[in-house]
Design a protein around this motif. Structure first.
Motif, short mmCIF file in Angstrom:
data_model
loop_
_atom_site.label_atom_id
_atom_site.label_comp_id
_atom_site.label_asym_id
_atom_site.label_seq_id
_atom_site.Cartn_x
_atom_site.Cartn_y
_atom_site.Cartn_z
N TYR A 8 22.17 2.92 -19.96
CA TYR A 8 21.03 2.85 -20.88
C TYR A 8 21.25 1.76 -21.93
O TYR A 8 20.33 1.00 -22.24
CB TYR A 8 20.79 4.21 -21.54
N ASP A 9 22.48 1.67 -22.45
CA ASP A 9 22.80 0.61 -23.42
C ASP A 9 22.67 -0.77 -22.78
O ASP A 9 22.14 -1.71 -23.38
CB ASP A 9 24.21 0.79 -23.99
N LYS A 12 19.00 -1.57 -22.56
CA LYS A 12 18.41 -1.95 -23.85
C LYS A 12 18.86 -3.34 -24.31
O LYS A 12 18.09 -4.06 -24.94
CB LYS A 12 18.77 -0.92 -24.93
N THR A 17 14.72 -7.00 -20.31
CA THR A 17 14.04 -5.74 -20.61
C THR A 17 12.87 -5.96 -21.56
O THR A 17 11.75 -5.51 -21.30
CB THR A 17 15.03 -4.73 -21.24
N SER A 18 13.09 -6.68 -22.64
CA SER A 18 12.02 -6.89 -23.61
C SER A 18 11.06 -8.00 -23.16
O SER A 18 9.88 -7.94 -23.46
CB SER A 18 12.59 -7.19 -24.98
N ASP A 23 10.72 -2.16 -22.37
CA ASP A 23 11.16 -1.35 -23.51
C ASP A 23 10.01 -0.60 -24.19
O ASP A 23 10.22 0.13 -25.14
CB ASP A 23 11.89 -2.22 -24.52
N ASP A 37 10.62 5.03 -22.85
CA ASP A 37 10.61 3.68 -22.31
C ASP A 37 10.70 3.77 -20.79
O ASP A 37 10.70 4.85 -20.22
CB ASP A 37 11.75 2.83 -22.89
#
Length: 113
Positions: A8-9, A12, A17-18, A23, A37
């Motif tokens: 998960y880290d 992120k 992802t972004s 996200d 998310d």
């Protein structure tokens, strides 16, 4: 000492992802349940809808080439591999209620035998 980094880290911290919008909070297209998310949505689909056919569970769609995936991490690997061609906002599939009901009937029919 080596610090453990959870998946998960890693999800992120990944810039992809972004950049493709993974996200952001998204509702499950199968049962309309909201999630924090896309990572959590992927876990929800895997755990809650595992009895449905794989075609229905592929809810993550690449924004560039429309390839479908069941897991957001696979979509990230796909975008990293194909680069700028696929580095566009992802889409969530639209699942028709009839498809889900039909799949549920098929699963129930198999269990009766």
């Amino acid at each position: 000492m080596v610090r453990y980094v959870s998946t998960y880290d890693q999800f992120k911290e990944n810039p992809v992802t972004s950049s493709i919008g993974l996200d952001l909070p998204v509702d499950c297209p199968i049962c309309q349940e909201s999630s924090v998310d896309c990572y959590r949505l992927g876990q929800h689909v895997y755990k809650s809808h595992k009895n449905l056919p794989i075609d229905i569970r592929k809810v993550f769609i690449c924004g560039g080439c429309s390839t479908t995936y069941t897991c957001p991490r696979l979509l990230i690997k796909h975008v990293e591999r194909f680069g700028s061609k696929c580095d566009k906002k992802f889409k969530v599939s639209k699942v028709k209620r009839e498809e889900i009901e039909k799949a549920d009937e098929g699963v129930k029919g198999k269990k009766k035998k």
